[in-house]
Design an enzyme around this catalytic site. Structure first.
Site, PDB file in Angstrom:
ATOM      1  N   GLU B 211       0.847  -1.184   0.000  1.00  0.00           N
ATOM      2  CA  GLU B 211       0.000   0.000   0.000  1.00  0.00           C
ATOM      3  C   GLU B 211       0.884   1.237   0.000  1.00  0.00           C
ATOM      4  OE1 GLU B 211      -2.221  -0.907   3.592  1.00  0.00           O
ATOM      5  OE2 GLU B 211      -0.942   0.387   4.783  1.00  0.00           O
ATOM      6  N   HIS B 249      -4.289   3.304   8.307  1.00  0.00           N
ATOM      7  CA  HIS B 249      -3.025   2.780   8.822  1.00  0.00           C
ATOM      8  C   HIS B 249      -2.069   3.938   9.081  1.00  0.00           C
ATOM      9  CE1 HIS B 249      -3.561  -1.392   6.741  1.00  0.00           C
ATOM     10  NE2 HIS B 249      -4.157  -1.354   7.910  1.00  0.00           N
TER      11      HIS B 249
END
Lengths: 378, 287
Positions: B211, B249
């Site tokens: 990511e 995150h």
């Protein structure tokens, strides 16, 4: 969490970093009084949480108190990159001989704090990094040992700081390290650190970013949070422990898990739609959290369809379905809803939603396509 | 064979009597994981799961009594660093920290200390690991994966579940799935796991799920290009993420133009990795 310049400099001063005399003001009259107290020339600096204040005209020098009031009035009526200026810092103006860049931040790749210094201070450090990388000095700090004295001296020598300043520079380096360490900062930056004509080192500007995960032991700092500059929906989301970021599209997304939430946005885009937001309801979200998430998504009037993508692991699909029903009852949404439930208790969840007039989908791609289609038709 | 965990894993659960700890211990035991002990300071001498698992006051005591060789941590973020230090000091060689929200400066100290000790840490802020049919350490739902020859490594949780599930739907299984976590400072990175998969006899192909944020994927691409013989398929999340915003995150943020999905995809493609447009495309790229 971002801190304002005046907040950052107050913290620096607490740990022994010299800063200019000055105070923050919310009105032009206050600015005048501060300028009178300080006597002589002052700098009026807008306090907004974006870069490029100087270029936008948000930092001005005043020769006397009357001019300070006038400039303060002008700056307080400005908007910088969409943010209205609500506060200004009135600092004594320094006679600058040299500008230095000095900061400490987290180096993800090295997994250690890194101290960064450059003799080319006062400008955008990222530009220096791109054009003259050799002018940037980096020294890693052992997170268990802390900054060593010799490291500070090495930095001073590497940026060709004259020897007579080394002692003061070392104190500033230690102060900056302590400020970073004690406040759980992810960035503590002095740009510029200046040598004045009367041979002093002063932190003229300051910027700090604080680790949101460390707020449990930084309650003093939490009070410094400037919620004026955050989107109301993002503040509301934080209250419920949701991660929400507003975007410009028209397809609202509600997903469990950050990676999957990003992916859901990406797939919407892949099928020529535009996501209206990022929203992660987190693991194990119950009905109340889901209902709050739905209210937040629908508070954005651009939203023309909502995509629910839930992969049940810890999160139970039937709980999410109950939350959706509660929220539908309360918010009475007028936009089409596409829902995909997979994993733990997905079957029970689907049954609960049977009469809710929602569009159901099996796969991620299918769900995204249906949401894009629904938004176009609505 | 598999990597990191298998049927010989003797698992200890730190925070076993908490809500999360108890729920997931039940799930892990039901899956067949050999959970030998739990630790909750102040509850030593009690038993968890209807008398099946002894609870100890400290990791040291638990290790002495049960010879646990892996610990999984389910304690709240502010206590998690101490739990990691404790497990390392007690001589646990493999620590898996599920906890989300650990302060980043704490993690730098933990990582530095564990490196000195030679202890392997997975996470924090991760779903843990799953070797289908043998052992589950963490929170990955057991029923979404079947045993097979695909090694899966990921920075994400539910996104990883999507991939495991998509593989299962076409009859493909995993050798081991490792969730390395979504924090900026973690214990194990992509390269560490890729290297283990490269040398694992049961792994024939690898899926890497990355990511935005940081440079871990770029380094993985360099490693794949220079060292890996096994084919790698990838997906990178966050192509639509705006810069400067933390996407859930703590580690998922584009900073100063670095860490974009575009850059990572480019690096991986240059290394010969097939990059999927969306997770459900992964099984077809593995064939």
């Amino acid at each position: 969490m971002k801190l304002h310049e005046y907040q950052s400099k107050t913290i620096f001063a607490k740990y022994g970093v010299p800063i200019p005399k000055g105070r923050v003001a919310a009105t032009a009259l206050e600015a005048r009084h501060i300028a009178e107290e300080l006597g002589g020339r002052v700098v009026i600096k807008s306090q907004v949480l974006v870069g490029g204040r100087g270029k936008a005209g948000g930092i001005k020098v005043a020769k006397n108190a009357a001019e300070a009031e006038q400039l303060a009035q002008q700056i307080l009526s400005m908007e910088i990159k969409g943010l209205p200026v609500r506060k200004i810092l009135v600092d004594e103006a320094a006679a600058i001989e040299k500008e230095i860049y000095f900061s400490i931040t987290n180096d993800r790749a090295a997994k250690k704090p890194v101290m960064i210094a450059s003799a080319a201070g006062g400008v955008d450090i990222e530009e220096v990094a791109a054009t003259n990388p050799e002018k940037i000095i980096k020294v890693h700090i052992d997170p268990l040992l802390g900054l060593r004295d010799y490291q500070a001296r090495d930095i001073a020598a590497s940026i060709n700081l004259p020897r007579e300043y080394w002692r003061d520079f070392s104190k500033i380096a230690e102060g900056l390290w302590q400020a970073y360490r004690k406040t759980d900062a992810t960035l503590a930056e002095i740009n510029p650190l200046v040598i004045t004509e009367d041979k002093r080192l002063i932190a003229l500007d300051g910027k700090m970013l604080i680790d949101d995960n460390a707020m449990f032991r930084q309650s003093d700092l939490n009070e410094m949070r400037d919620t004026d500059e955050e989107a109301p929906a993002e503040i509301e989301a934080r209250k419920y422990g949701l991660s929400y970021i507003k975007l410009d599209g028209n397809i609202g997304c509600m997903v469990n898990g950050a990676g999957l939430a990003m992916t859901s946005m990406d797939i919407v885009k892949l099928f020529n739609g535009e996501p209206a937001n990022f929203l992660d309801i987190g693991g194990g979200a119950g009905a109340d959290k889901v209902a709050a998430a739905m209210r937040i998504i629908l508070s954005d009037s651009n939203v023309k369809a909502v995509l629910f993508n839930i992969f049940g692991g810890i999160t139970r699909c039937d709980e999410v379905a109950r939350g959706i029903l509660v929220a539908m009852d309360e918010v009475k949404p007028k936009v089409p809803m596409v829902v995909r439930l997979v994993g733990t208790n997905a079957e029970e969840g689907r049954k609960l939603l049977e009469n809710a007039k929602m569009i159901t989908a099996e796969t991620l791609a299918d769900a995204a396509q249906k949401a894009v289609q629904a938004a176009q038709q609505n | 064979m598999s990597i990191l965990i298998n049927k010989n894993t003797r698992l200890l659960v730190q925070g076993i009597t908490g809500n999360e700890g108890l729920f997931h211990t039940t799930q892990m035991v039901a899956y067949g994981t050999n959970v030998v002990a739990g630790v909750t300071p102040g509850k030593g001498g009690e038993w968890a799961l209807d008398g099946k698992i002894p609870v100890f006051d400290s990791v040291k005591l638990a290790k002495e009594a049960t010879d646990a060789n892996c610990s999984v941590i389910f304690v709240p973020a502010r206590f998690a660093p101490d739990a990691m230090f404790e497990a390392a000091d007690a001589g646990i060689p493999l620590i898996v920290c599920i906890t989300e929200g650990v302060a980043v400066q704490d993690m730098m100290r933990v990582r530095s200390y564990l490196d000195h000790k030679g202890v392997r840490l997975i996470g924090p802020n991760c779903p843990g690991m799953l070797t289908p049919g043998e052992s589950k350490v963490g929170i990955i739902p057991g029923n979404i994966a079947i045993p097979g020859n695909v090694g899966v490594v990921s920075r994400s949780g539910t996104l990883t579940y999507e991939v495991l599930y998509a593989l299962k739907l076409v009859g493909m299984g995993a050798s081991t799935c490792v969730g390395i976590g979504g924090d900026p400072i973690n214990g194990t990175n992509f390269i560490d796991v890729l290297e283990m998969f490269e040398y694992d006899a049961d792994t024939e192909k690898v899926v890497l799920i990355g990511e935005i944020g940081g440079t871990d994927e770029d380094k993985a691409a360099e490693y794949i290009a220079s060292k890996m013989t096994k084919p790698v398929v990838s997906f990178i999340a966050g192509q639509t993420a705006p810069p400067g915003k933390r996407m859930g995150h703590a580690g998922a943020i584009i900073e100063g133009g670095a860490g974009t999905a575009e850059g990572k995809i480019k690096a991986l493609k240059a290394a010969g990795v097939k990059v999927a447009k969306h997770p459900e495309e992964i099984p077809s790229l593995l064939k």
